[in-house]
Scaffold this motif. Structure first.
Motif, PDB file in Angstrom:
ATOM      1  N   THR A   1      48.422  47.297  44.400  1.00  0.00           N
ATOM      2  CA  THR A   1      48.817  47.261  42.993  1.00  0.00           C
ATOM      3  C   THR A   1      49.139  45.844  42.529  1.00  0.00           C
ATOM      4  O   THR A   1      48.747  45.439  41.438  1.00  0.00           O
ATOM      5  CB  THR A   1      50.019  48.185  42.729  1.00  0.00           C
ATOM      6  OG1 THR A   1      51.084  47.873  43.641  1.00  0.00           O
ATOM      7  CG2 THR A   1      49.625  49.643  42.898  1.00  0.00           C
ATOM      8  N   SER A   2      49.816  45.069  43.367  1.00  0.00           N
ATOM      9  CA  SER A   2      50.223  43.727  42.940  1.00  0.00           C
ATOM     10  C   SER A   2      49.034  42.777  42.863  1.00  0.00           C
ATOM     11  O   SER A   2      48.926  41.979  41.916  1.00  0.00           O
ATOM     12  CB  SER A   2      51.298  43.167  43.882  1.00  0.00           C
ATOM     13  OG  SER A   2      50.799  42.991  45.194  1.00  0.00           O
ATOM     14  N   VAL A   3      48.123  42.858  43.827  1.00  0.00           N
ATOM     15  CA  VAL A   3      46.990  41.924  43.838  1.00  0.00           C
ATOM     16  C   VAL A   3      45.998  42.252  42.729  1.00  0.00           C
ATOM     17  O   VAL A   3      45.467  41.348  42.071  1.00  0.00           O
ATOM     18  CB  VAL A   3      46.306  41.914  45.223  1.00  0.00           C
ATOM     19  CG1 VAL A   3      45.049  41.055  45.198  1.00  0.00           C
ATOM     20  CG2 VAL A   3      47.252  41.400  46.286  1.00  0.00           C
ATOM     21  N   THR A   4      45.725  43.537  42.495  1.00  0.00           N
ATOM     22  CA  THR A   4      44.815  43.875  41.398  1.00  0.00           C
ATOM     23  C   THR A   4      45.410  43.428  40.065  1.00  0.00           C
ATOM     24  O   THR A   4      44.708  42.895  39.210  1.00  0.00           O
ATOM     25  CB  THR A   4      44.504  45.382  41.360  1.00  0.00           C
ATOM     26  OG1 THR A   4      45.721  46.131  41.373  1.00  0.00           O
ATOM     27  CG2 THR A   4      43.639  45.796  42.527  1.00  0.00           C
ATOM     28  N   ARG A   5      46.713  43.638  39.898  1.00  0.00           N
ATOM     29  CA  ARG A   5      47.373  43.224  38.660  1.00  0.00           C
ATOM     30  C   ARG A   5      47.285  41.703  38.493  1.00  0.00           C
ATOM     31  O   ARG A   5      47.016  41.203  37.407  1.00  0.00           O
ATOM     32  CB  ARG A   5      48.831  43.688  38.670  1.00  0.00           C
ATOM     33  CG  ARG A   5      49.552  43.500  37.330  1.00  0.00           C
ATOM     34  CD  ARG A   5      50.955  44.087  37.388  1.00  0.00           C
ATOM     35  NE  ARG A   5      50.936  45.536  37.543  1.00  0.00           N
ATOM     36  CZ  ARG A   5      51.479  46.180  38.569  1.00  0.00           C
ATOM     37  NH1 ARG A   5      52.087  45.531  39.533  1.00  0.00           N
ATOM     38  NH2 ARG A   5      51.424  47.497  38.621  1.00  0.00           N
ATOM     39  N   ALA A   6      47.527  40.969  39.590  1.00  0.00           N
ATOM     40  CA  ALA A   6      47.482  39.510  39.531  1.00  0.00           C
ATOM     41  C   ALA A   6      46.087  39.002  39.169  1.00  0.00           C
ATOM     42  O   ALA A   6      45.952  37.952  38.524  1.00  0.00           O
ATOM     43  CB  ALA A   6      47.921  38.913  40.870  1.00  0.00           C
ATOM     44  N   GLN A   7      45.057  39.749  39.556  1.00  0.00           N
ATOM     45  CA  GLN A   7      43.684  39.344  39.262  1.00  0.00           C
ATOM     46  C   GLN A   7      43.223  39.796  37.872  1.00  0.00           C
ATOM     47  O   GLN A   7      42.109  39.493  37.458  1.00  0.00           O
ATOM     48  CB  GLN A   7      42.727  39.909  40.325  1.00  0.00           C
ATOM     49  CG  GLN A   7      42.885  39.275  41.690  1.00  0.00           C
ATOM     50  CD  GLN A   7      42.631  37.781  41.649  1.00  0.00           C
ATOM     51  OE1 GLN A   7      41.594  37.332  41.181  1.00  0.00           O
ATOM     52  NE2 GLN A   7      43.581  36.999  42.128  1.00  0.00           N
TER      53      GLN A   7
END
Length: 227
Positions: free
Chosen positions: A184-190
């Motif tokens: 969730t955090s990495v997709t959001r950051a991208q």
């Protein structure tokens, strides 16, 4: 919300069985949506229709305003490769390839030279806690490590949407929490949207929103406040 992916009035039938009976759904940039429901509710069918894997019998699927459910097979396949990333329950990594080449594979399939693709793939290893594992093959990785490699592969093409089908279903609780937090955090950051099917309410709670599906219809919709 700047809508990235939307489904309007989605209908899908398999013989006499109606898997989707007029479902509406939308996700925006950096938005994460968990789809939940009992077995046979239509949640996996909904994910497959939104991802262009299965064509709906009725309704529309739009990617940034462009209708994709009516595209020809070649064009639809191209959209899936370039604009979607996928994470599956068991990773589906190629056992004969080292981790870095598994991540680089979508890039190479799009014509990126192997050396460049591997260099780009390796950039994902540190952010996902995989430093030093670039040369390991899937059989040499733990379940959690393999899923993090699968997440890296999904993000390598810098997709508009990442689809995850029970991405923590084969993991223990502690590893499941670690993986879903990263996903969730990495997709959001991208800046990518995340659409995930899960049976686990604790996993779903890491998403911004939860869509409950029952008998092919939306039966509930919850929204969480995510920092």
């Amino acid at each position: 919300m700047n809508t990235v992916l939307a489904g309007h009035g989605l209908v899908k039938k398999y013989g006499a069985t109606t898997a989707l009976a007029g479902v509406d759904v939308q996700v925006g940039e950096r938005d994460s949506l968990a789809i939940m429901g009992p077995s046979g509710s239509g949640k996996s069918t909904l994910l497959h229709v939104l991802a262009g894997i299965v064509r709906p019998d009725g309704g529309q699927v739009l990617l940034r305003g462009e209708r994709i459910d009516q595209l020809g097979e070649n064009r639809l396949s191209e959209q899936r490769r370039k604009r979607f990333g996928f994470v599956f329950q068991f990773g589906q990594l190629l056992p004969e390839l080292p981790a870095q080449e598994n991540v680089a594979l979508p890039l190479m399939l799009e014509g990126t030279p192997r050396k460049e693709a591997v260099e780009r793939a390796r950039r994902w290893f540190a952010p996902l806690g995989l430093d030093g594992l670039e040369e390991r093959r899937p059989g040499q990785l733990s379940g959690g490590q393999a899923q993090r490699v699968a997440i890296a592969r999904a993000l390598a093409v810098e997709p508009d949407v990442v689809f995850a089908d029970e991405p923590t279903g084969a993991l223990d609780q502690a590893t499941s929490t670690e993986v879903i937090q990263l996903l969730t955090s990495v997709t959001r950051a991208q800046g990518a949207a995340l659409v995930m099917v899960t049976h686990d309410a604790d996993v779903a709670a890491h998403c911004d929103r939860v869509l409950q599906v029952r008998d092919g219809r939306v039966s509930g919709h919850s929204q969480y406040t995510v920092a």
